[in-house]
Every structure is written in structure tokens, then in C-alpha cells.
Design a protein around this motif. Structure first.
Motif, PDB file in Angstrom:
ATOM      1  N   MET A   1      15.476   8.007  15.078  1.00 11.18           N
ATOM      2  CA  MET A   1      16.155   9.229  14.151  1.00 11.18           C
ATOM      3  C   MET A   1      17.132  10.043  15.206  1.00 11.18           C
ATOM      4  N   ASP A   2      18.318  10.083  14.715  1.00  9.34           N
ATOM      5  CA  ASP A   2      19.195  11.139  15.266  1.00  9.34           C
ATOM      6  C   ASP A   2      19.040  12.468  14.919  1.00  9.34           C
ATOM      7  N   PHE A   3      18.077  13.017  15.954  1.00  4.14           N
ATOM      8  CA  PHE A   3      17.840  14.290  15.328  1.00  4.14           C
ATOM      9  C   PHE A   3      18.878  15.381  15.523  1.00  4.14           C
ATOM     10  N   LEU A   4      19.566  15.169  16.646  1.00  7.19           N
ATOM     11  CA  LEU A   4      20.712  16.084  17.260  1.00  7.19           C
ATOM     12  C   LEU A   4      22.044  15.810  16.233  1.00  7.19           C
ATOM     13  N   ARG A   5      22.121  14.693  15.507  1.00  2.00           N
ATOM     14  CA  ARG A   5      23.184  14.523  14.780  1.00  2.00           C
ATOM     15  C   ARG A   5      24.472  14.472  15.421  1.00  2.00           C
ATOM     16  N   LEU A   6      24.493  13.870  16.750  1.00  4.31           N
ATOM     17  CA  LEU A   6      25.723  13.834  17.561  1.00  4.31           C
ATOM     18  C   LEU A   6      26.251  12.220  17.630  1.00  4.31           C
ATOM     19  N   GLU A   7      25.389  11.532  16.995  1.00  6.87           N
ATOM     20  CA  GLU A   7      26.055  10.083  16.898  1.00  6.87           C
ATOM     21  C   GLU A   7      27.841  10.000  16.455  1.00  6.87           C
ATOM     22  N   GLY A   8      28.391   9.519  17.103  1.00  2.11           N
ATOM     23  CA  GLY A   8      29.767   9.341  16.826  1.00  2.11           C
ATOM     24  C   GLY A   8      30.645  10.416  16.854  1.00  2.11           C
ATOM     25  N   LYS A   9      30.015  11.648  17.443  1.00  5.24           N
ATOM     26  CA  LYS A   9      30.837  13.041  17.429  1.00  5.24           C
ATOM     27  C   LYS A   9      31.887  12.625  18.664  1.00  5.24           C
ATOM     28  N   ASN A  10      33.014  13.200  18.734  1.00  2.00           N
ATOM     29  CA  ASN A  10      34.042  13.465  20.022  1.00  2.00           C
ATOM     30  C   ASN A  10      33.711  14.489  20.632  1.00  2.00           C
ATOM     31  N   ILE A  11      33.137  14.775  21.957  1.00  2.00           N
ATOM     32  CA  ILE A  11      32.795  15.682  22.678  1.00  2.00           C
ATOM     33  C   ILE A  11      33.816  15.577  24.113  1.00  2.00           C
ATOM     34  N   VAL A  12      34.451  16.745  24.412  1.00  3.02           N
ATOM     35  CA  VAL A  12      35.173  16.744  25.446  1.00  3.02           C
ATOM     36  C   VAL A  12      34.542  17.591  26.527  1.00  3.02           C
ATOM     37  N   VAL A  13      34.192  16.942  27.859  1.00  4.53           N
ATOM     38  CA  VAL A  13      33.587  17.628  28.689  1.00  4.53           C
ATOM     39  C   VAL A  13      34.423  17.999  30.018  1.00  4.53           C
ATOM     40  N   PHE A  14      34.745  19.132  30.248  1.00  5.08           N
ATOM     41  CA  PHE A  14      35.318  19.585  31.314  1.00  5.08           C
ATOM     42  C   PHE A  14      34.653  20.160  32.537  1.00  5.08           C
ATOM     43  N   GLY A  15      34.988  19.529  33.985  1.00  2.95           N
ATOM     44  CA  GLY A  15      34.076  19.917  34.978  1.00  2.95           C
ATOM     45  C   GLY A  15      33.563  19.155  35.757  1.00  2.95           C
ATOM     46  N   LEU A  16      33.274  17.820  35.266  1.00  8.19           N
ATOM     47  CA  LEU A  16      32.740  16.832  36.036  1.00  8.19           C
ATOM     48  C   LEU A  16      33.304  16.645  37.588  1.00  8.19           C
ATOM     49  N   ALA A  17      32.372  16.726  38.674  1.00  9.04           N
ATOM     50  CA  ALA A  17      32.727  16.612  40.064  1.00  9.04           C
ATOM     51  C   ALA A  17      32.241  15.290  40.722  1.00  9.04           C
ATOM     52  N   ASN A  18      30.950  15.371  40.420  1.00 12.99           N
ATOM     53  CA  ASN A  18      29.938  14.021  41.073  1.00 12.99           C
ATOM     54  C   ASN A  18      28.594  13.990  40.114  1.00 12.99           C
ATOM     55  N   LYS A  19      27.965  13.171  40.509  1.00 20.34           N
ATOM     56  CA  LYS A  19      26.320  12.758  39.950  1.00 20.34           C
ATOM     57  C   LYS A  19      25.588  14.236  39.579  1.00 20.34           C
ATOM     58  N   LYS A  20      25.945  15.227  40.617  1.00 17.53           N
ATOM     59  CA  LYS A  20      24.987  16.247  40.435  1.00 17.53           C
ATOM     60  C   LYS A  20      25.424  17.327  39.710  1.00 17.53           C
ATOM     61  N   SER A  21      26.523  17.250  39.039  1.00 13.77           N
ATOM     62  CA  SER A  21      27.352  18.223  38.151  1.00 13.77           C
ATOM     63  C   SER A  21      26.570  18.602  37.011  1.00 13.77           C
ATOM     64  N   VAL A  22      26.675  19.844  36.770  1.00 10.70           N
ATOM     65  CA  VAL A  22      26.054  19.988  35.238  1.00 10.70           C
ATOM     66  C   VAL A  22      26.843  19.422  34.352  1.00 10.70           C
ATOM     67  N   ALA A  23      28.231  18.773  34.400  1.00 12.67           N
ATOM     68  CA  ALA A  23      28.818  18.449  33.375  1.00 12.67           C
ATOM     69  C   ALA A  23      28.633  17.001  33.302  1.00 12.67           C
ATOM     70  N   CYS A  24      28.004  16.392  34.395  1.00 15.13           N
ATOM     71  CA  CYS A  24      27.608  14.960  34.581  1.00 15.13           C
ATOM     72  C   CYS A  24      26.389  14.809  33.732  1.00 15.13           C
ATOM     73  N   ALA A  25      25.139  15.646  34.034  1.00 14.87           N
ATOM     74  CA  ALA A  25      24.327  15.692  33.314  1.00 14.87           C
ATOM     75  C   ALA A  25      24.345  15.874  31.611  1.00 14.87           C
ATOM     76  N   ILE A  26      25.090  16.774  31.310  1.00 15.72           N
ATOM     77  CA  ILE A  26      25.557  16.810  30.022  1.00 15.72           C
ATOM     78  C   ILE A  26      26.148  15.649  29.305  1.00 15.72           C
ATOM     79  N   GLY A  27      27.009  15.175  30.005  1.00 17.43           N
ATOM     80  CA  GLY A  27      27.701  13.959  29.627  1.00 17.43           C
ATOM     81  C   GLY A  27      26.728  12.825  29.203  1.00 17.43           C
ATOM     82  N   ARG A  28      25.566  12.575  30.221  1.00 21.48           N
ATOM     83  CA  ARG A  28      24.611  11.577  30.040  1.00 21.48           C
ATOM     84  C   ARG A  28      23.647  11.940  28.864  1.00 21.48           C
TER      85      ARG A  28
END
Length: 266
Positions: A1-28
Motif C-alpha cells: 500500500m502506498d500510504f504516503l502517496r508519493l508514487e510517481g511524484k517529482n521531488i527535487v532535492v537540493f543539498g546532497l554532499a555525500n552518503k551521510k547528508s540529510v539530503a541523501c537520507a531523504i532521497g533514499r
């Protein structure tokens, strides 16, 4: 079940620096939810890192300190997607600690204004320049801190900068309400173990103290902040606007923890 209803949504993430970045965790988290994630990073080196971490995601370059770059990257992204952008993550912060920490009253004007420009104004500028390519009910999410009223000496002038960021999101939410249902919210985590935080003098000691101050005696994980960001980006949080969600595992209410008090007076 797609509870968050984010399937197919276009999300732009600013700020990834490396694997420890908050932006990286959000992207995942967003990728796991089925969203189409677009990363915007500051440099070619970070673009290479982002491409390794997110091989399926488009990667764009943008140094937000120059507003012209924000307009350019907007046009580049808009030229590659056919549908509106459903969400933007602003996970950008910068402070110049190259000369070491100083008492707050000795903060150099140029450093303070640069931090305000990159860490706060960029959120306003991104919202403004992307407004025409956003979905009517898009969600904008920025990353702040759990408290801007705690004068942590080793965080210096970034406390007031984050306070300005939190105030700005309220004004953005009100301003955007005149022509859309676009929402602006913030995730405000406690101390996280990121590469950016590692560059703050004395951060390790503060991190270890914060861990003991949480109710669970376990530090807040970057993934926990990312989960809250995904919620704020999703239609499930449609009733929330202009809000700051604190993710600190109860640290902010635990000033008089018996173990900490015992060590202080023992």
C-alpha cells in the motif's frame, strides 16, 4: 500500500554532499516510496557522488549563492520533465568556521551575511523562481534545527540564521497562499551525525551529550529526520503549513534528566 502517496511524484532535492547528508537520507526514503527524485548539488565532485548513490536520478548543478544559478537550474529541470514538480527539499546550510569559533558578539559581518544568504535566503529564492513549475498543491520542506533558542556556543551564528529560516517559511506559506495551495514546512532534528556537523568545532562532545539527554538515550538518526521530511512532502500532511516538526527523541523536554543532573552535582 502506498500510504504516503508519493508514487510517481517529482521531488527535487537540493543539498546532497555525500552518503551521510540529510539530503541523501531523504532521497533514499523518497526512492523507496516510488517518487521520481531529482538531485541538485553544488559541485561536479558532489554530482559524481550523487550519481553513484542515485544512479537512476537526474543530477543538476547549482551554487545557490548566485541567484542566477537557481533560475538556470529551474529551466534545466523544467526542460527535462513533462509534469509539474510536486515537492522541493531545501537541505542547504553553510557557515564559515575557517578562523575558528568566536564569541557571538565578534561574529564577522561578511560571514554572518554569507551564512544567511546560503542557508536562509536560498530557500526563499528557490521557492520564488520555481513557483511557476510547481504543482498547485506542492510541498516545500527545509531542514532546520531542534531549537533556535538554545545558545550553543559551538554552533555560533547559525542559530540566528536557522531562526530566520523558520520565520521565513511562515511568510512563504502566507505569500504562496494568495495563488496556490503550496505548503512550506520544516523538519527540525536534534544533533545528527553528518559530515557537515563534523566540521563544527566541539560538535562531537555536544553530540554525545545530546544523546544522553534524549529520553531513549540513543541519538536521533538521520533516517528518522528523513522519514518526517517524506511525510511533509506527501499529501498525507496536507493540513500542515508553516510548521516546524521537531525530531529530537525528547531531548528538548529532558533538561533535568536524573543521570545528567547526578553527574553535574555528584
Amino acid at each position: 500500500m502506498d500510504f504516503l502517496r508519493l508514487e510517481g511524484k517529482n521531488i527535487v532535492v537540493f543539498g546532497l554532499a555525500n552518503k551521510k547528508s540529510v539530503a541523501c537520507a531523504i532521497g533514499r526514503v523518497l526512492v523507496e516510496a516510488g517518487a521520481k527524485v531529482i538531485h541538485v548539488v553544488r559541485s561536479e565532485q558532489r554530482a559524481e557522488t550523487a550519481a553513484k548513490l542515485f544512479p537512476e536520478s537526474p543530477i543538476f548543478l547549482c551554487d545557490v549563492e548566485d541567484e542566477v544559478n537557481i533560475i538556470r537550474v529551474r529551466d534545466e529541470i523544467a526542460g527535462q520533465i513533462t509534469e509539474p514538480i510536486d515537492g522541493i527539499v531545501h537541505s542547504i546550510a553553510f557557515a564559515n568556521y575557517s578562523e575558528g569559533m568566536r564569541p557571538f558578539h565578534q561574529t564577522p559581518k561578511k560571514d554572518f551575511l554569507q551564512a544567511m544568504d546560503i542557508s536562509c535566503f536560498s530557500f526563499i529564492a528557490i521557492a520564488n523562481h520555481f513557483k511557476e513549475v510547481l504543482a498547485k498543491q506542492a510541498s516545500l520542506v527545509t531542514i532546520s534545527i531542534s531549537s533556535t533558542r538554545m545558545a550553543a556556543e559551538n554552533y555560533g551564528y547559525m542559530g540566528p540564521v536557522k531562526a530566520a529560516l523558520e520565520s521565513s517559511l511562515c511568510f512563504l506559506a502566507k505569500s504562496f497562499s494568495a495563488f496556490s495551495e503550496i505548503r512550506c514546512n520544516a523538519v527540525c532534528p536534534g544533533l545528527l551525525k553528518t559530515s557537515a556537523s563534523a566540521g563544527i568545532p566541539g560538535y562531537v562532545e555536544s553530540y554525545l551529550f545530546a544523546e544522553q539527554a534524549t529520553l531513549r538515550k540513543k541519538a536521533v538518526q538521520t533516517s528518522e529526520a528523513a522519514h518526517v521530511a517524506a511525510f511533509l512532502l506527501s499529501p498525507r500532511s496536507s493540513g500542515m503549513n508553516g510548521q516546524c516538526l521537531v525530531v529530537d527523541a525528547g531531548m528538548g523536554m529532558n533538561y533535568f534528566d536524573a543521570a545528567i543532573v547526578g553527574k553535574a552535582v555528584g
